[in-house]
Design an enzyme around this catalytic site. Structure first.
Site, PDB file in Angstrom:
ATOM      1  N   GLY A   4      36.519  32.756  29.751  1.00  0.00           N
ATOM      2  CA  GLY A   4      36.036  34.075  29.363  1.00  0.00           C
ATOM      3  C   GLY A   4      35.133  34.726  30.374  1.00  0.00           C
ATOM      4  O   GLY A   4      34.426  35.683  30.053  1.00  0.00           O
ATOM      5  N   ASP A  32      45.996  37.476  40.058  1.00  0.00           N
ATOM      6  CA  ASP A  32      45.467  36.180  39.633  1.00  0.00           C
ATOM      7  C   ASP A  32      46.392  35.041  40.022  1.00  0.00           C
ATOM      8  O   ASP A  32      45.960  34.017  40.571  1.00  0.00           O
ATOM      9  CB  ASP A  32      45.255  36.165  38.120  1.00  0.00           C
ATOM     10  CG  ASP A  32      44.250  37.195  37.651  1.00  0.00           C
ATOM     11  OD1 ASP A  32      43.551  37.781  38.503  1.00  0.00           O
ATOM     12  OD2 ASP A  32      44.172  37.428  36.430  1.00  0.00           O
ATOM     13  N   GLY A  50      36.172  36.011  33.418  1.00  0.00           N
ATOM     14  CA  GLY A  50      36.874  36.875  34.359  1.00  0.00           C
ATOM     15  C   GLY A  50      37.240  36.183  35.641  1.00  0.00           C
ATOM     16  O   GLY A  50      37.441  36.829  36.671  1.00  0.00           O
TER      17      GLY A  50
END
Length: 388
Positions: free
Chosen positions: A129, A179, A131
């Site tokens: 959580g 990502d 990022g």
């Protein structure tokens, strides 16, 4: 890494018995510049950080997939019926295990290969959580394991698209390819400059240590979720603007075209993408030309954050106050990293100023009643690889 392998091995033995066939690791990431540009076919500058998800895995004789998570202590089992084409959302695997099921589903959908079952135990030290792309680290570690276990040969570009497709279409998280690319293709001591349209990647020297600098990740502990509506809304804003301007993506827009947009909100969204692409190109050019003093990135990082705050509206007060506190504490620059609406801030700071900066950030968080922040040193690290 040794600790993570040990944890994954112990989890595998506890959940399934025996010893796994191997261990595969995939890292989280930060993004130095280029936020919300990846799904606009623009430019990004991420790198992998030294925090990993390790998948301990073995082939299974049964056509099912069993997955254990260190984070929850939970074992989830699913079969072929829950990874078939045109599966109703109500029947899909949910929660953290959806990322595993999504990889199995996307592998079949994009390659036509139906893999057999597997037993997988996952251990991770990528902050959740924050990022920092813990979801991509999970997906990529699982894909790496399944490809090796079943001798599936895929190039890096294909792996990126499969894991992105799994997140987009199975999990329902509308991420770009930043990502997954960083998790798969990063190299130690370098940042990845990527053209998200062509998927061409260039490893550029990122000499933090030799210049006496550190990149510090501040996990504000204000969790974000990419599948929330705000992230999807920003992506839709960009798609509508591109359609209005008659371009394939906002990567093709120049500043002069902003005047033809019908409302202020759309202008602001597009202005962020246009200027963020330019900031990323500026940084890449200087790194490519051999710039060793990375302090120049500070100003670009701050400009990026202000644009994300004012034009793209994806920051929250906790992120903005953290950036301000970092600057007061001596950072050369700071910005939110990741999709926004919570998560982390990255700060470029002289090594000798690190503690003073962190103290200022802690103090300001305490003054405002925020959660106690967590701090991590983010050196450019190796991408996904087999570790045992």
């Amino acid at each position: 890494m040794d600790k993570l392998i040990k944890q994954a091995r112990a989890g595998f033995a506890r959940a399934f018995g025996g010893i796994p066939d191997g261990y595969w690791a995939a890292p989280g990431r930060i993004n130095v510049l280029g936020e919300h540009t990846d799904y606009n076919a623009g430019f990004v500058l991420p790198y992998a950080i030294p925090f990993y998800t390790v998948a301990a895995a073995s082939r299974s004789k049964s056509p099912t997939w069993q997955v254990w998570s260190q984070a929850t202590g939970e074992t989830v089992t699913f079969g072929p019926g829950r990874v078939r084409e045109q599966l109703p959302r109500s029947q899909a695997v949910s929660g953290w295990a959806a990322y595993v099921a999504g990889v199995v589903w996307a592998l079949k959908h994009m390659t036509g290969v139906s893999i057999g079952g597997a037993r997988i135990a996952l251990a991770s030290n990528v902050p959740l959580g924050a990022g920092l792309s813990s979801s991509a680290a999970l997906s990529v570690s699982v894909l790496s394991a399944l490809c090796d276990l079943y001798d599936i040969k895929l190039d890096d570009e294909r792996k990126v698209l499969i894991t992105q497709f799994a997140e987009n279409e199975y999990v329902g998280a509308p991420t770009g390819i930043l990502d997954q690319t960083a998790s798969i293709r990063s190299q130690p001591g370098t940042a990845l400059f990527m053209d998200c349209r062509s998927q061409v990647v260039e490893a550029l020297p990122f000499p933090l240590e030799e210049t006496g600098l550190e990149m510090i990740v501040v996990d504000t502990r204000s969790p974000h979720r990419h599948s929330d509506g705000e992230y999807a809304d920003r992506r839709e804003d960009c798609e509508l603007a591109a359609e209005h301007l008659g371009v394939d993506s906002l990567r093709d827009v120049v500043r002069g075209q902003l005047l033809s947009l019908p409302d202020l909100l759309m202008k602001r969204r597009v202005r962020h993408v246009v200027t963020e692409n330019q900031r990323t190109l500026t940084a890449a050019n200087r790194l490519r030309d051999g710039e060793r003093d990375l302090r120049f990135l500070g100003e670009l990082m701050l400009e990026s954050h202000l644009s994300l705050m004012a034009d793209f509206e994806v920051t929250i007060p906790q992120l903005d106050h953290t950036v301000n506190a970092a600057l007061r504490g001596g950072a050369w620059g700071a910005r939110m990293t990741g999709g926004g609406f919570g998560g982390s801030v990255i700060c470029l700071v002289n090594r000798e100023n690190r503690e003073a900066m962190c103290d200022e950030i802690r103090f300001q968080a305490h003054q405002r009643g925020y959660n106690e922040p967590r701090f991590y040193s983010a050196v450019p690290s190796r991408g996904a690889h087999r570790v045992g």
